[in-house]
Scaffold this motif. Structure first.
Motif, PDB file in Angstrom:
ATOM      1  N   VAL A  87     -24.221 -18.521 -35.876  1.00 33.30           N
ATOM      2  CA  VAL A  87     -23.072 -18.335 -34.982  1.00 33.30           C
ATOM      3  C   VAL A  87     -21.880 -17.772 -35.755  1.00 33.30           C
ATOM      4  O   VAL A  87     -21.154 -16.914 -35.253  1.00 33.30           O
ATOM      5  CB  VAL A  87     -22.705 -19.662 -34.285  1.00 33.30           C
ATOM      6  N   ALA A  88     -21.711 -18.213 -37.001  1.00 35.66           N
ATOM      7  CA  ALA A  88     -20.596 -17.739 -37.824  1.00 35.66           C
ATOM      8  C   ALA A  88     -20.843 -16.334 -38.377  1.00 35.66           C
ATOM      9  O   ALA A  88     -19.956 -15.749 -39.001  1.00 35.66           O
ATOM     10  CB  ALA A  88     -20.352 -18.711 -38.974  1.00 35.66           C
ATOM     11  N   GLY A  89     -22.036 -15.801 -38.163  1.00 38.26           N
ATOM     12  CA  GLY A  89     -22.339 -14.456 -38.631  1.00 38.26           C
ATOM     13  C   GLY A  89     -22.697 -14.381 -40.106  1.00 38.26           C
ATOM     14  O   GLY A  89     -22.753 -13.290 -40.683  1.00 38.26           O
ATOM     15  N   VAL A  90     -22.976 -15.510 -40.711  1.00 36.51           N
ATOM     16  CA  VAL A  90     -23.324 -15.552 -42.131  1.00 36.51           C
ATOM     17  C   VAL A  90     -24.781 -15.155 -42.359  1.00 36.51           C
ATOM     18  O   VAL A  90     -25.096 -14.533 -43.371  1.00 36.51           O
ATOM     19  CB  VAL A  90     -23.042 -16.960 -42.719  1.00 36.51           C
ATOM     20  N   ILE A  91     -25.639 -15.522 -41.426  1.00 37.98           N
ATOM     21  CA  ILE A  91     -27.056 -15.191 -41.535  1.00 37.98           C
ATOM     22  C   ILE A  91     -27.530 -14.544 -40.239  1.00 37.98           C
ATOM     23  O   ILE A  91     -26.890 -14.669 -39.194  1.00 37.98           O
ATOM     24  CB  ILE A  91     -27.933 -16.427 -41.848  1.00 37.98           C
ATOM     25  N   HIS A  92     -28.651 -13.876 -40.305  1.00 39.95           N
ATOM     26  CA  HIS A  92     -29.270 -13.251 -39.145  1.00 39.95           C
ATOM     27  C   HIS A  92     -30.418 -14.157 -38.701  1.00 39.95           C
ATOM     28  O   HIS A  92     -31.486 -14.188 -39.342  1.00 39.95           O
ATOM     29  CB  HIS A  92     -29.768 -11.846 -39.518  1.00 39.95           C
ATOM     30  N   GLY A  93     -30.189 -14.906 -37.639  1.00 40.89           N
ATOM     31  CA  GLY A  93     -31.143 -15.908 -37.177  1.00 40.89           C
ATOM     32  C   GLY A  93     -32.548 -15.396 -36.940  1.00 40.89           C
ATOM     33  O   GLY A  93     -33.521 -16.031 -37.385  1.00 40.89           O
ATOM     34  N   PRO A  94     -32.727 -14.267 -36.229  1.00 41.44           N
ATOM     35  CA  PRO A  94     -34.089 -13.785 -36.019  1.00 41.44           C
ATOM     36  C   PRO A  94     -34.828 -13.488 -37.319  1.00 41.44           C
ATOM     37  O   PRO A  94     -36.042 -13.719 -37.420  1.00 41.44           O
ATOM     38  CB  PRO A  94     -33.887 -12.515 -35.183  1.00 41.44           C
ATOM     39  N   GLN A  95     -34.122 -13.011 -38.331  1.00 45.63           N
ATOM     40  CA  GLN A  95     -34.773 -12.764 -39.629  1.00 45.63           C
ATOM     41  C   GLN A  95     -35.175 -14.075 -40.292  1.00 45.63           C
ATOM     42  O   GLN A  95     -36.228 -14.155 -40.930  1.00 45.63           O
ATOM     43  CB  GLN A  95     -33.844 -11.981 -40.550  1.00 45.63           C
ATOM     44  N   VAL A  96     -34.331 -15.095 -40.155  1.00 44.46           N
ATOM     45  CA  VAL A  96     -34.678 -16.406 -40.709  1.00 44.46           C
ATOM     46  C   VAL A  96     -35.945 -16.924 -40.036  1.00 44.46           C
ATOM     47  O   VAL A  96     -36.875 -17.390 -40.711  1.00 44.46           O
ATOM     48  CB  VAL A  96     -33.513 -17.410 -40.539  1.00 44.46           C
ATOM     49  N   CYS A  97     -36.003 -16.817 -38.717  1.00 48.40           N
ATOM     50  CA  CYS A  97     -37.188 -17.272 -37.990  1.00 48.40           C
ATOM     51  C   CYS A  97     -38.433 -16.525 -38.432  1.00 48.40           C
ATOM     52  O   CYS A  97     -39.487 -17.126 -38.642  1.00 48.40           O
ATOM     53  CB  CYS A  97     -36.971 -17.117 -36.481  1.00 48.40           C
ATOM     54  N   GLU A  98     -38.308 -15.231 -38.578  1.00 47.02           N
ATOM     55  CA  GLU A  98     -39.455 -14.429 -39.020  1.00 47.02           C
ATOM     56  C   GLU A  98     -39.883 -14.829 -40.432  1.00 47.02           C
ATOM     57  O   GLU A  98     -41.081 -14.911 -40.739  1.00 47.02           O
ATOM     58  CB  GLU A  98     -39.134 -12.936 -38.955  1.00 47.02           C
ATOM     59  N   SER A  99     -38.921 -15.104 -41.274  1.00 44.94           N
ATOM     60  CA  SER A  99     -39.223 -15.549 -42.634  1.00 44.94           C
ATOM     61  C   SER A  99     -39.972 -16.873 -42.618  1.00 44.94           C
ATOM     62  O   SER A  99     -40.932 -17.066 -43.380  1.00 44.94           O
ATOM     63  CB  SER A  99     -37.920 -15.668 -43.429  1.00 44.94           C
ATOM     64  N   ARG A 108     -41.827 -17.971 -40.200  1.00 45.46           N
ATOM     65  CA  ARG A 108     -43.167 -17.728 -39.664  1.00 45.46           C
ATOM     66  C   ARG A 108     -44.085 -17.099 -40.721  1.00 45.46           C
ATOM     67  O   ARG A 108     -45.278 -17.377 -40.763  1.00 45.46           O
ATOM     68  CB  ARG A 108     -43.082 -16.832 -38.432  1.00 45.46           C
ATOM     69  N   GLN A 109     -43.539 -16.247 -41.561  1.00 50.55           N
ATOM     70  CA  GLN A 109     -44.349 -15.574 -42.582  1.00 50.55           C
ATOM     71  C   GLN A 109     -44.585 -16.448 -43.817  1.00 50.55           C
ATOM     72  O   GLN A 109     -45.490 -16.171 -44.600  1.00 50.55           O
ATOM     73  CB  GLN A 109     -43.668 -14.273 -43.007  1.00 50.55           C
ATOM     74  N   ALA A 110     -43.793 -17.484 -43.978  1.00 47.56           N
ATOM     75  CA  ALA A 110     -43.893 -18.317 -45.178  1.00 47.56           C
ATOM     76  C   ALA A 110     -45.231 -19.028 -45.291  1.00 47.56           C
ATOM     77  O   ALA A 110     -45.713 -19.291 -46.393  1.00 47.56           O
ATOM     78  CB  ALA A 110     -42.759 -19.348 -45.195  1.00 47.56           C
ATOM     79  N   ARG A 111     -45.815 -19.341 -44.161  1.00 49.67           N
ATOM     80  CA  ARG A 111     -47.076 -20.079 -44.190  1.00 49.67           C
ATOM     81  C   ARG A 111     -48.027 -19.469 -43.165  1.00 49.67           C
ATOM     82  O   ARG A 111     -48.249 -20.009 -42.092  1.00 49.67           O
ATOM     83  CB  ARG A 111     -46.820 -21.554 -43.860  1.00 49.67           C
ATOM     84  N   PRO A 112     -48.625 -18.300 -43.492  1.00 51.19           N
ATOM     85  CA  PRO A 112     -49.552 -17.681 -42.540  1.00 51.19           C
ATOM     86  C   PRO A 112     -50.800 -18.545 -42.344  1.00 51.19           C
ATOM     87  O   PRO A 112     -51.190 -19.310 -43.234  1.00 51.19           O
ATOM     88  CB  PRO A 112     -49.898 -16.350 -43.197  1.00 51.19           C
ATOM     89  N   LEU A 140     -51.062 -28.028 -45.834  1.00 56.35           N
ATOM     90  CA  LEU A 140     -50.560 -26.684 -45.562  1.00 56.35           C
ATOM     91  C   LEU A 140     -50.553 -26.381 -44.069  1.00 56.35           C
ATOM     92  O   LEU A 140     -49.662 -25.693 -43.568  1.00 56.35           O
ATOM     93  CB  LEU A 140     -51.379 -25.638 -46.322  1.00 56.35           C
ATOM     94  N   GLN A 141     -51.526 -26.910 -43.343  1.00 54.07           N
ATOM     95  CA  GLN A 141     -51.545 -26.738 -41.897  1.00 54.07           C
ATOM     96  C   GLN A 141     -50.368 -27.473 -41.256  1.00 54.07           C
ATOM     97  O   GLN A 141     -49.732 -26.948 -40.338  1.00 54.07           O
ATOM     98  CB  GLN A 141     -52.871 -27.229 -41.313  1.00 54.07           C
ATOM     99  N   ALA A 142     -50.069 -28.656 -41.764  1.00 54.90           N
ATOM    100  CA  ALA A 142     -48.923 -29.409 -41.251  1.00 54.90           C
ATOM    101  C   ALA A 142     -47.623 -28.681 -41.572  1.00 54.90           C
ATOM    102  O   ALA A 142     -46.712 -28.599 -40.733  1.00 54.90           O
ATOM    103  CB  ALA A 142     -48.909 -30.819 -41.842  1.00 54.90           C
ATOM    104  N   SER A 143     -47.528 -28.132 -42.777  1.00 52.25           N
ATOM    105  CA  SER A 143     -46.360 -27.357 -43.178  1.00 52.25           C
ATOM    106  C   SER A 143     -46.181 -26.155 -42.256  1.00 52.25           C
ATOM    107  O   SER A 143     -45.074 -25.868 -41.781  1.00 52.25           O
ATOM    108  CB  SER A 143     -46.518 -26.896 -44.626  1.00 52.25           C
ATOM    109  N   ARG A 144     -47.275 -25.453 -41.995  1.00 51.09           N
ATOM    110  CA  ARG A 144     -47.235 -24.290 -41.108  1.00 51.09           C
ATOM    111  C   ARG A 144     -46.750 -24.692 -39.723  1.00 51.09           C
ATOM    112  O   ARG A 144     -45.906 -24.020 -39.126  1.00 51.09           O
ATOM    113  CB  ARG A 144     -48.610 -23.641 -41.015  1.00 51.09           C
ATOM    114  N   LYS A 145     -47.262 -25.788 -39.217  1.00 50.93           N
ATOM    115  CA  LYS A 145     -46.879 -26.258 -37.880  1.00 50.93           C
ATOM    116  C   LYS A 145     -45.377 -26.532 -37.812  1.00 50.93           C
ATOM    117  O   LYS A 145     -44.705 -26.131 -36.856  1.00 50.93           O
ATOM    118  CB  LYS A 145     -47.667 -27.518 -37.521  1.00 50.93           C
ATOM    119  N   VAL A 146     -44.841 -27.181 -38.826  1.00 52.44           N
ATOM    120  CA  VAL A 146     -43.401 -27.485 -38.848  1.00 52.44           C
ATOM    121  C   VAL A 146     -42.582 -26.203 -38.914  1.00 52.44           C
ATOM    122  O   VAL A 146     -41.587 -26.053 -38.192  1.00 52.44           O
ATOM    123  CB  VAL A 146     -43.056 -28.436 -40.022  1.00 52.44           C
ATOM    124  N   LEU A 147     -42.979 -25.269 -39.761  1.00 55.65           N
ATOM    125  CA  LEU A 147     -42.243 -24.000 -39.860  1.00 55.65           C
ATOM    126  C   LEU A 147     -42.257 -23.252 -38.529  1.00 55.65           C
ATOM    127  O   LEU A 147     -41.232 -22.691 -38.113  1.00 55.65           O
ATOM    128  CB  LEU A 147     -42.825 -23.131 -40.977  1.00 55.65           C
TER     129      LEU A 147
END
Length: 81
Positions: free
Chosen positions: A29-41, A43-47, A56-63
Protein backbone atom coordinates in the motif's frame (compact mmCIF):
# COMPACT_ATOMS: atom_id res chain seq x y z
CA UNK A 1 5.18 -35.21 19.05
CA UNK A 2 2.40 -34.52 21.49
CA UNK A 3 -0.81 -33.02 20.17
CA UNK A 4 -0.47 -29.91 22.37
CA UNK A 5 3.03 -29.33 21.01
CA UNK A 6 1.76 -29.63 17.43
CA UNK A 7 -1.12 -27.26 18.19
CA UNK A 8 1.27 -24.72 19.69
CA UNK A 9 3.59 -25.01 16.69
CA UNK A 10 0.64 -24.56 14.31
CA UNK A 11 -0.41 -21.46 16.24
CA UNK A 12 3.07 -20.00 16.08
CA UNK A 13 3.35 -20.63 12.34
CA UNK A 14 -0.05 -19.00 11.83
CA UNK A 15 1.01 -15.99 13.90
CA UNK A 16 4.17 -15.52 11.85
CA UNK A 17 2.21 -15.93 8.61
CA UNK A 18 -0.36 -13.32 9.68
CA UNK A 19 2.39 -10.88 10.66
CA UNK A 20 4.12 -11.42 7.31
CA UNK A 21 0.90 -10.87 5.37
CA UNK A 22 0.05 -7.66 7.22
CA UNK A 23 3.57 -6.27 6.87
CA UNK A 24 3.68 -7.17 3.17
CA UNK A 25 0.27 -5.57 2.58
CA UNK A 26 1.35 -2.38 4.37
CA UNK A 27 4.53 -2.18 2.29
CA UNK A 28 2.51 -2.75 -0.86
CA UNK A 29 0.00 0.00 0.00
CA UNK A 30 2.90 2.36 0.78
CA UNK A 31 4.38 1.64 -2.65
CA UNK A 32 7.58 0.15 -1.22
CA UNK A 33 7.08 -3.26 -2.83
CA UNK A 34 5.16 -4.63 -5.80
CA UNK A 35 2.67 -7.09 -4.30
CA UNK A 36 2.00 -9.18 -7.41
CA UNK A 37 5.74 -9.75 -7.85
CA UNK A 38 6.03 -10.82 -4.21
CA UNK A 39 3.19 -13.30 -4.73
CA UNK A 40 4.81 -14.66 -7.86
CA UNK A 41 8.10 -15.01 -6.02
CA UNK A 42 6.40 -16.97 -3.24
CA UNK A 43 4.75 -19.23 -5.81
CA UNK A 44 8.06 -19.89 -7.59
CA UNK A 45 10.01 -20.45 -4.37
CA UNK A 46 8.68 -23.94 -3.91
CA UNK A 47 7.58 -25.47 -7.24
CA UNK A 48 5.63 -28.69 -7.10
CA UNK A 49 8.43 -30.57 -8.84
CA UNK A 50 10.80 -29.78 -5.95
CA UNK A 51 8.33 -30.46 -3.15
CA UNK A 52 9.56 -34.02 -2.87
CA UNK A 53 8.83 -34.77 0.78
CA UNK A 54 6.23 -33.88 3.40
CA UNK A 55 8.06 -30.86 4.89
CA UNK A 56 8.63 -29.34 1.43
CA UNK A 57 5.04 -30.06 0.44
CA UNK A 58 3.84 -28.33 3.60
CA UNK A 59 6.15 -25.39 2.87
CA UNK A 60 4.78 -25.17 -0.67
CA UNK A 61 1.21 -25.22 0.62
CA UNK A 62 1.89 -22.34 3.03
CA UNK A 63 3.61 -20.25 0.35
CA UNK A 64 0.68 -20.79 -2.03
CA UNK A 65 -1.80 -19.86 0.71
CA UNK A 66 0.15 -16.70 1.57
CA UNK A 67 0.21 -15.66 -2.09
CA UNK A 68 -3.53 -16.30 -2.43
CA UNK A 69 -4.30 -14.33 0.72
CA UNK A 70 -2.17 -11.37 -0.32
CA UNK A 71 -3.80 -11.38 -3.76
CA UNK A 72 -7.24 -11.50 -2.12
CA UNK A 73 -6.38 -8.60 0.20
CA UNK A 74 -5.23 -6.55 -2.79
CA UNK A 75 -8.41 -7.34 -4.68
CA UNK A 76 -10.50 -6.37 -1.66
CA UNK A 77 -8.66 -3.07 -1.28
CA UNK A 78 -9.17 -2.28 -4.97
CA UNK A 79 -12.92 -2.97 -4.70
CA UNK A 80 -13.23 -0.49 -1.85
CA UNK A 81 -11.43 2.41 -3.48
Amino acid sequence: MKSTTLEELAGRVDGVAQALLRLTAQLEVAGVIHGPQVCESWRQARPESLAVDKPLQASRKVLMQLAEQLDAARSNREKHR
